[in-house]
Write an enzyme that holds these catalytic residues in place. Structure first.
Site, PDB file in Angstrom:
ATOM      1  N   GLU A 136      -1.067  31.576  51.937  1.00 55.30           N
ATOM      2  CA  GLU A 136       0.061  32.443  51.595  1.00 55.30           C
ATOM      3  C   GLU A 136       0.384  32.300  50.112  1.00 55.30           C
ATOM      4  OE1 GLU A 136       4.033  31.355  52.947  1.00 55.30           O
ATOM      5  OE2 GLU A 136       3.105  29.785  54.166  1.00 55.30           O
ATOM      6  N   CYS A 142       2.591  30.047  57.294  1.00 55.45           N
ATOM      7  CA  CYS A 142       1.835  28.812  57.555  1.00 55.45           C
ATOM      8  C   CYS A 142       0.949  28.898  58.789  1.00 55.45           C
ATOM      9  CB  CYS A 142       2.797  27.644  57.740  1.00 55.45           C
ATOM     10  SG  CYS A 142       3.851  27.388  56.336  1.00 55.45           S
ATOM     11  N   HIS A 192       3.181  21.642  62.834  1.00 53.77           N
ATOM     12  CA  HIS A 192       3.310  22.062  61.443  1.00 53.77           C
ATOM     13  C   HIS A 192       4.431  21.224  60.834  1.00 53.77           C
ATOM     14  CE1 HIS A 192       4.014  24.218  57.833  1.00 53.77           C
ATOM     15  NE2 HIS A 192       5.151  24.732  58.241  1.00 53.77           N
TER      16      HIS A 192
HETATM   17  P1  HMG Z   1      19.430  20.495  52.833  1.00 60.65           P
HETATM   18  O1  HMG Z   1      20.571  21.394  53.136  1.00 60.65           O
HETATM   19  O2  HMG Z   1      19.267  20.043  51.438  1.00 60.65           O
HETATM   20  O3  HMG Z   1      19.475  19.158  53.665  1.00 60.65           O
HETATM   21  O4  HMG Z   1      18.112  21.240  53.307  1.00 60.65           O
HETATM   22  P2  HMG Z   1      20.446  18.691  54.845  1.00 60.65           P
HETATM   23  O5  HMG Z   1      21.796  18.493  54.341  1.00 60.65           O
HETATM   24  O6  HMG Z   1      20.255  19.601  56.049  1.00 60.65           O
HETATM   25  O7  HMG Z   1      19.780  17.279  55.125  1.00 60.65           O
HETATM   26  C1  HMG Z   1      18.498  17.168  55.625  1.00 60.65           C
HETATM   27  C2  HMG Z   1      18.500  16.006  56.619  1.00 60.65           C
HETATM   28  O8  HMG Z   1      18.734  14.802  55.883  1.00 60.65           O
HETATM   29  C3  HMG Z   1      19.609  16.101  57.667  1.00 60.65           C
HETATM   30  O9  HMG Z   1      19.099  15.566  58.857  1.00 60.65           O
HETATM   31  C4  HMG Z   1      20.691  15.190  57.100  1.00 60.65           C
HETATM   32  O10 HMG Z   1      21.543  14.650  58.100  1.00 60.65           O
HETATM   33  C5  HMG Z   1      19.846  14.112  56.466  1.00 60.65           C
HETATM   34  P3  HMG Z   1      19.161  16.452  60.219  1.00 60.65           P
HETATM   35  O11 HMG Z   1      20.561  16.795  60.442  1.00 60.65           O
HETATM   36  O12 HMG Z   1      18.347  17.705  59.902  1.00 60.65           O
HETATM   37  O13 HMG Z   1      18.523  15.577  61.217  1.00 60.65           O
HETATM   38  N1  HMG Z   1      20.536  13.406  55.387  1.00 60.65           N
HETATM   39  C6  HMG Z   1      20.500  12.086  55.216  1.00 60.65           C
HETATM   40  N2  HMG Z   1      19.886  11.107  55.917  1.00 60.65           N
HETATM   41  C7  HMG Z   1      20.031   9.824  55.479  1.00 60.65           C
HETATM   42  N3  HMG Z   1      20.788   9.497  54.385  1.00 60.65           N
HETATM   43  C8  HMG Z   1      21.403  10.447  53.668  1.00 60.65           C
HETATM   44  C9  HMG Z   1      21.291  11.796  54.077  1.00 60.65           C
HETATM   45  N4  HMG Z   1      21.772  12.970  53.605  1.00 60.65           N
HETATM   46  C10 HMG Z   1      21.307  13.939  54.409  1.00 60.65           C
HETATM   47  N5  HMG Z   1      22.130  10.109  52.613  1.00 60.65           N
HETATM   48  C11 HMG Z   1      16.151  21.964  54.400  1.00 60.65           C
HETATM   49  C12 HMG Z   1      17.115  20.809  54.215  1.00 60.65           C
HETATM   50  C13 HMG Z   1      15.005  21.522  55.287  1.00 60.65           C
HETATM   51  C14 HMG Z   1      16.880  23.151  55.039  1.00 60.65           C
HETATM   52  C15 HMG Z   1      15.613  22.382  52.997  1.00 60.65           C
HETATM   53  O14 HMG Z   1      14.810  21.354  52.471  1.00 60.65           O
HETATM   54  C16 HMG Z   1      14.794  23.658  53.012  1.00 60.65           C
HETATM   55  O15 HMG Z   1      15.327  24.751  52.914  1.00 60.65           O
HETATM   56  N6  HMG Z   1      13.434  23.536  53.097  1.00 60.65           N
HETATM   57  C17 HMG Z   1      12.526  24.674  53.126  1.00 60.65           C
HETATM   58  C18 HMG Z   1      12.506  25.365  54.481  1.00 60.65           C
HETATM   59  C19 HMG Z   1      11.868  24.538  55.564  1.00 60.65           C
HETATM   60  O16 HMG Z   1      11.092  23.633  55.318  1.00 60.65           O
HETATM   61  N7  HMG Z   1      12.147  24.909  56.839  1.00 60.65           N
HETATM   62  C20 HMG Z   1      11.538  24.244  57.969  1.00 60.65           C
HETATM   63  C21 HMG Z   1      11.262  25.188  59.139  1.00 60.65           C
HETATM   64  S1  HMG Z   1      10.468  26.713  58.638  1.00 60.65           S
HETATM   65  C22 HMG Z   1       8.787  26.275  58.416  1.00 60.65           C
HETATM   66  O17 HMG Z   1       8.369  25.225  58.778  1.00 60.65           O
HETATM   67  C23 HMG Z   1       7.915  27.292  57.733  1.00 60.65           C
HETATM   68  C24 HMG Z   1       7.552  26.986  56.302  1.00 60.65           C
HETATM   69  O18 HMG Z   1       6.594  25.962  56.236  1.00 60.65           O
HETATM   70  C25 HMG Z   1       7.051  28.247  55.602  1.00 60.65           C
HETATM   71  C26 HMG Z   1       5.912  29.027  56.221  1.00 60.65           C
HETATM   72  O19 HMG Z   1       5.773  29.203  57.407  1.00 60.65           O
HETATM   73  O20 HMG Z   1       5.166  29.589  55.412  1.00 60.65           O
HETATM   74  C27 HMG Z   1       8.762  26.510  55.499  1.00 60.65           C
END
Ligand code: HMG
Length: 391
Positions: free
Chosen positions: A83, A115, A237
């Site tokens: 992609e 992906c 994935h």
């Molecule tokens: P965010 O808002 O920065 O993070 O974005 P958050 O606040 O949701 O925190 C992440 C996790 O860390 C949470 O855990 C927090 O609790 C924890 P969860 O509630 O999820 O279990 N956390 C902590 N833990 C320990 N100590 C701390 C602490 N602070 C927070 N101090 C997000 C996270 C993944 C949304 C962001 O990185 C993002 O947008 N990433 C890109 C999108 C993505 O990867 N999505 C995944 C599903 S879609 C997919 O897999 C397809 C893809 O590969 C693309 C394709 O298909 O081509 C992306």
């Protein structure tokens, strides 16, 4: 044609890029608590390309060891899934075909669905091999993931290519039927043609992924798939490695099974070692999880592995593979660890500078600096054409 003919992954190799940014360095400079990266999303570092690396150079580097070991005589098809394509028309796999010195009697095609497309390529390859078991298909997944600077997605960037030789009587993993499928029209993650970075609704993307786990698993069961207890491990994935834990918890709950830490670790722990330091390699990610499992887990002979492939937008597939007797003799763990270990660490300032560099688009003649330590490089741009060479 015998319907019980074993078809699957005969050989598997991956490569990544030449540079790496650690999450410790990222966290130090952007003020994030490192525990969020290490524990919260389960990431430790991300691969970054040098100026002369791209999806083609990674793909050729990943596939070269397969060609070296097996030759090209039986390969009639190359499918490159990506992609982060370099051209809207020409398939990136044609450059790879050329760099690897393959015969002209080969069809080359590119596949896209976020992906997920490497899994579509794998199933397409299995169908071709079923039609003529003498043929082998080279499937390559190659991607560089990029999000906007200072966005939540930034910490989940990465890059890698995985190459698989698909054949009859495979040495590593026999693909089994059925597949469970799930498609939904969602805008969780996408990249319009005019953008170099992806757009994402982070929380929605997690929800869409989890809905797809449930949907694909239920379809797999409806079509006579194996029960949960038959599986030794699950390769998901991994946009970031904690996502695999969320996904497996969802699957266990869908099956009414206990989702305690020990159960999750037993099913997943051996699958995350490469992705936690490479980052999201989109199409290649699930196959790096499989490589980690095969390279690092205790003997898996004749055991069943579940594979869940997800591509935003979205399409997902759950399928199973049976690990073949004698598979360990064909693994490439040392080369994989070397590819990861030989990356050059960059500091945050260098990373930001790299992100500002873009390739010129005016059709002029440009030589690119020789920075990669990999076997292939993007050497120049001339008249809107990309010029690749062995490094
Ligand atoms: P965010 O808002 O920065 O993070 O974005 P958050 O606040 O949701 O925190 C992440 C996790 O860390 C949470 O855990 C927090 O609790 C924890 P969860 O509630 O999820 O279990 N956390 C902590 N833990 C320990 N100590 C701390 C602490 N602070 C927070 N101090 C997000 C996270 C993944 C949304 C962001 O990185 C993002 O947008 N990433 C890109 C999108 C993505 O990867 N999505 C995944 C599903 S879609 C997919 O897999 C397809 C893809 O590969 C693309 C394709 O298909 O081509 C992306």
């Amino acid at each position: 044609m015998p319907s019980d003919l074993a078809i699957g992954i005969h050989d598997l190799s991956f490569r990544t890029t030449g540079l790496v940014l650690s999450h410790t360095e990222l966290a130090r400079c952007n003020g994030t608590d490192i525990a969020k990266y290490h524990q919260g999303i389960g990431q430790r570092a991300m691969s970054l390309p040098t100026a002369d690396e791209d999806i083609v150079t990674m793909a050729a580097a990943a596939a070269a060891p397969l060609v070296e070991r097996h030759g090209t005589d039986r390969i009639r098809t190359v499918v490159l899934a990506t992609e982060s394509s370099v051209d809207q028309s020409k398939a990136a796999g044609i450059y790879v075909h050329s760099l690897l010195g393959m015969e002209p009697h080969v069809r080359v095609v590119e596949m896209k669905q976020a992906c997920y497309s490497a899994t579509a390529a794998l199933q397409f390859a299995a169908g071709l091999v079923h039609r003529d078991p003498q043929e082998q298909v080279l499937v390559i997944a190659s991607d560089i993931s990029r999000y906007d600077l200072d966005s939540p997605g930034e910490a989940t960037q990465g890059a890698a290519a995985a190459a698989m030789l698909v054949s009859a009587d495979p040495a590593l993993l026999e693909l089994t039927r059925p597949s469970g499928l799930f498609t939904a029209d969602v805008m969780d993650f996408w990249r319009p043609n005019y953008r170099t970075t992806a757009l994402v609704n982070g929380k929605e993307s997690i929800a869409a992924y989890l809905e797809a786990v449930e949907g694909a698993w239920k379809d797999y069961q409806r079509r006579g798939g194996l029960p949960l207890e038959e599986f030794r491990a699950f390769c998901y994935h991994q946009p970031y490695t904690r996502m695999a834990f969320k996904a497996h918890r969802q699957l266990l709950e869908t099956c009414g099974a206990q989702a305690d830490e020990e159960t999750l670790d037993h099913a997943l722990a051996a699958t995350t070692g490469y992705n936690e330091t490479v980052g999201n390699s989109y199409t290649a990610s699930m196959y790096l999880a499989l490589a980690a499992l095969l390279d690092d887990a205790d003997d898996l002979t004749e055991q069943t592995v579940g594979l869940f492939s997800y591509g935003s937008g979205s399409v997902a597939e759950f399928f199973a593979g049976r690990v073949r007797a004698g598979y360990k003799a064909h693994l490439r763990g040392e080369a994989h660890r070397e590819a990861i270990g030989s990356r050059r660490a960059v500091d945050y300032g260098t990373y930001r500078e790299l992100r500002e560099q873009t390739l010129p688009t005016d059709g002029g003649w440009y030589e690119l600096p020789h920075e990669t330590r990999g076997p292939y490089r993007l050497a120049a741009l001339r008249d809107h054409q990309r010029v690749y060479e062995a490094a």
